[in-house]
Design a protein around this motif. Sequence first.
Motif, PDB file in Angstrom:
ATOM      1  N   SER A  22      17.269  13.280 -28.370  1.00 41.21           N
ATOM      2  CA  SER A  22      16.398  14.186 -27.627  1.00 41.21           C
ATOM      3  C   SER A  22      15.012  13.615 -27.401  1.00 41.21           C
ATOM      4  N   THR A  23      14.677  12.516 -28.107  1.00 42.51           N
ATOM      5  CA  THR A  23      13.354  11.927 -27.910  1.00 42.51           C
ATOM      6  C   THR A  23      13.288  11.104 -26.634  1.00 42.51           C
ATOM      7  N   LEU A  24      14.449  10.799 -26.036  1.00 52.33           N
ATOM      8  CA  LEU A  24      14.451  10.009 -24.815  1.00 52.33           C
ATOM      9  C   LEU A  24      14.262  10.919 -23.610  1.00 52.33           C
ATOM     10  N   PRO A  25      13.289  10.628 -22.749  1.00 55.48           N
ATOM     11  CA  PRO A  25      13.109  11.461 -21.559  1.00 55.48           C
ATOM     12  C   PRO A  25      14.229  11.225 -20.568  1.00 55.48           C
ATOM     13  N   PRO A  26      14.561  12.226 -19.724  1.00 54.32           N
ATOM     14  CA  PRO A  26      15.622  12.042 -18.732  1.00 54.32           C
ATOM     15  C   PRO A  26      15.279  10.944 -17.738  1.00 54.32           C
ATOM     16  N   VAL A  27      13.976  10.746 -17.438  1.00 54.06           N
ATOM     17  CA  VAL A  27      13.528   9.656 -16.562  1.00 54.06           C
ATOM     18  C   VAL A  27      12.681   8.711 -17.397  1.00 54.06           C
ATOM     19  N   LEU A  28      12.997   7.412 -17.335  1.00 53.54           N
ATOM     20  CA  LEU A  28      12.287   6.407 -18.119  1.00 53.54           C
ATOM     21  C   LEU A  28      11.174   5.796 -17.278  1.00 53.54           C
ATOM     22  N   TRP A  84       7.460   3.312 -17.253  1.00 55.49           N
ATOM     23  CA  TRP A  84       6.569   2.359 -17.892  1.00 55.49           C
ATOM     24  C   TRP A  84       5.506   2.001 -16.868  1.00 55.49           C
ATOM     25  N   GLU A  85       4.409   2.756 -16.913  1.00 57.92           N
ATOM     26  CA  GLU A  85       3.368   2.667 -15.898  1.00 57.92           C
ATOM     27  C   GLU A  85       3.971   2.887 -14.498  1.00 57.92           C
ATOM     28  N   ASN A  86       3.935   1.911 -13.606  1.00 58.75           N
ATOM     29  CA  ASN A  86       4.426   2.122 -12.234  1.00 58.75           C
ATOM     30  C   ASN A  86       5.931   1.949 -12.086  1.00 58.75           C
ATOM     31  N   LEU A  87       6.592   1.580 -13.173  1.00 62.02           N
ATOM     32  CA  LEU A  87       8.034   1.352 -13.144  1.00 62.02           C
ATOM     33  C   LEU A  87       8.755   2.632 -13.552  1.00 62.02           C
ATOM     34  N   ARG A  88       9.798   2.996 -12.793  1.00 64.82           N
ATOM     35  CA  ARG A  88      10.494   4.268 -13.035  1.00 64.82           C
ATOM     36  C   ARG A  88      11.998   4.052 -12.890  1.00 64.82           C
ATOM     37  N   LEU A  89      12.770   4.505 -13.902  1.00 64.60           N
ATOM     38  CA  LEU A  89      14.229   4.409 -13.879  1.00 64.60           C
ATOM     39  C   LEU A  89      14.817   5.781 -14.156  1.00 64.60           C
ATOM     40  N   ASP A  90      15.661   6.254 -13.251  1.00 67.70           N
ATOM     41  CA  ASP A  90      16.282   7.577 -13.384  1.00 67.70           C
ATOM     42  C   ASP A  90      17.758   7.393 -13.748  1.00 67.70           C
ATOM     43  N   PRO A  91      18.147   7.609 -15.025  1.00 76.30           N
ATOM     44  CA  PRO A  91      19.544   7.397 -15.433  1.00 76.30           C
ATOM     45  C   PRO A  91      20.537   8.315 -14.726  1.00 76.30           C
ATOM     46  N   SER A  92      20.112   9.489 -14.303  1.00 69.85           N
ATOM     47  CA  SER A  92      21.038  10.423 -13.663  1.00 69.85           C
ATOM     48  C   SER A  92      21.476   9.951 -12.286  1.00 69.85           C
ATOM     49  N   THR A 124      12.597   2.387  -9.308  1.00 71.13           N
ATOM     50  CA  THR A 124      11.506   2.210  -8.348  1.00 71.13           C
ATOM     51  C   THR A 124      10.309   1.594  -9.046  1.00 71.13           C
ATOM     52  N   TYR A 125       9.510   0.885  -8.261  1.00 72.45           N
ATOM     53  CA  TYR A 125       8.222   0.405  -8.733  1.00 72.45           C
ATOM     54  C   TYR A 125       7.173   0.836  -7.713  1.00 72.45           C
ATOM     55  N   SER A 126       6.198   1.642  -8.163  1.00 78.65           N
ATOM     56  CA  SER A 126       5.199   2.228  -7.259  1.00 78.65           C
ATOM     57  C   SER A 126       5.887   2.916  -6.079  1.00 78.65           C
ATOM     58  N   ASN A 127       6.940   3.657  -6.383  1.00 80.08           N
ATOM     59  CA  ASN A 127       7.713   4.435  -5.400  1.00 80.08           C
ATOM     60  C   ASN A 127       8.519   3.567  -4.445  1.00 80.08           C
ATOM     61  N   GLN A 128       8.592   2.266  -4.709  1.00 79.58           N
ATOM     62  CA  GLN A 128       9.399   1.374  -3.875  1.00 79.58           C
ATOM     63  C   GLN A 128      10.726   1.114  -4.586  1.00 79.58           C
ATOM     64  N   ALA A 129      11.814   1.364  -3.889  1.00 80.25           N
ATOM     65  CA  ALA A 129      13.135   1.190  -4.493  1.00 80.25           C
ATOM     66  C   ALA A 129      13.409  -0.279  -4.793  1.00 80.25           C
ATOM     67  N   LEU A 130      13.933  -0.537  -5.981  1.00 80.00           N
ATOM     68  CA  LEU A 130      14.339  -1.890  -6.358  1.00 80.00           C
ATOM     69  C   LEU A 130      15.853  -1.996  -6.229  1.00 80.00           C
ATOM     70  N   HIS A 131      16.328  -2.970  -5.495  1.00 80.09           N
ATOM     71  CA  HIS A 131      17.761  -3.185  -5.321  1.00 80.09           C
ATOM     72  C   HIS A 131      18.202  -4.254  -6.308  1.00 80.09           C
ATOM     73  N   LEU A 162      10.983  -7.670  -9.550  1.00 81.03           N
ATOM     74  CA  LEU A 162       9.827  -6.872  -9.939  1.00 81.03           C
ATOM     75  C   LEU A 162       8.547  -7.434  -9.311  1.00 81.03           C
ATOM     76  N   LYS A 163       8.422  -8.769  -9.303  1.00 82.33           N
ATOM     77  CA  LYS A 163       7.243  -9.395  -8.702  1.00 82.33           C
ATOM     78  C   LYS A 163       7.172  -9.108  -7.207  1.00 82.33           C
ATOM     79  N   ALA A 164       8.322  -9.157  -6.534  1.00 80.54           N
ATOM     80  CA  ALA A 164       8.359  -8.885  -5.093  1.00 80.54           C
ATOM     81  C   ALA A 164       7.933  -7.458  -4.790  1.00 80.54           C
ATOM     82  N   ALA A 165       8.152  -6.546  -5.748  1.00 78.57           N
ATOM     83  CA  ALA A 165       7.750  -5.148  -5.560  1.00 78.57           C
ATOM     84  C   ALA A 165       6.287  -4.919  -5.924  1.00 78.57           C
ATOM     85  N   GLY A 166       5.632  -5.935  -6.474  1.00 77.03           N
ATOM     86  CA  GLY A 166       4.222  -5.800  -6.794  1.00 77.03           C
ATOM     87  C   GLY A 166       3.885  -5.863  -8.264  1.00 77.03           C
TER      88      GLY A 166
END
Length: 344
Positions: free
Chosen positions: A122-128, A130-138, A143-150, A202-206
């Motif tokens: 339960s300590t893990l948030p549903p969305v992970l 790390w500053e501008n980096l965002r990972l949604d397990p669901s 995304t990085y700064s709202n830019q999708a990473l492929h 990640l570098k290409a995304a900024g």
Amino acid sequence: MKILVVEDDASIAEAVAALLTKQQHYLVDIAADGQDGWELATAFSYDLIVLDVMLPKQDGISLCRQLRREGYQMPILLLTARDTGTDKVIGLDAGADDYVVKPFDFSELTARIRALLRRGNSTLPPVLEWENLRLDPSSCEVTYSNQALHITPKEYALLELFLRNNQRVFSRSAIIDHLWTLEDPPQEDTIKSHIKSLRQKLKAAGAAADSIETVYGLGYRLKSLSQEETSQAEAAELELNWAQQQTMLAVAKAREDFKAGISDRLAVLEQTIKALNNGTLDTQLRQKAEQEAHKLAGALGSFGFAEGSQLAQEIEHMLQDTTCLDQTQSLRLCELVMQLQQKP
């Protein structure tokens, strides 16, 4: 995330594994009986176990009880084709966290697994984040700064591992243990290639070039990202999520594979009918046929063959009766098997 599926029905086990691998990028090991399930569960670290109740060598309820008795705390999801209150109570009392009845909907099963994984820690948030980096397990979106990473599934798994353990340094061997199955462990140089590719994306995304930091002599960890990085435009949403596409493809393939092998799975029932007509049906063959009908009922229903599932259930119920079948019952049993041969 690493999951153990203990299921003796190969068609169900492979379909569940394909879904969890393609849709959620989980690592999946499969055991075909309770004894192998116990050996894998005690030898390796799993985040969740999907456990069938009817298993060779050791049934799922006993295995669940044994794991809990030995102190294992991972979530356990039971699978069974028996939908009775008594069975549910026994399973939950044995230490199971949830209970899914066959036939089941694959999308619901994966949703229940995600819910158990969230509940399991339960300590893990549903969305992970790390500053501008965002990972949604669901949704498996990164995304990085709202830019999708492929990124590739293995790159996704690497990133999730770092995000869930952002203070930990992972050696190459530890990464292999967490992110590869027993059948395909890579060379350690493969880890370097995946890290390099992920850094480049990640570098290409900024992000900073060293956002995944090398701790010399120890391994890798996620480094705090620079606050000076500029935001970039949000990527356009895909019309159909990649994970959803993979789910549909995996279910369709598993369904076709199941259809192709259905005739082989009816062999025990055909043998039973022949023995019944010859007056040579013994208890061992009858029990074997009952078990096969039980598994067929769950598999047929899960793959969308509702009528075939109902036929298999009726066959199972007739074979469960320990009394001798009279002539009317014998004719009905023969009729049911013949109808099932024409399905799906």
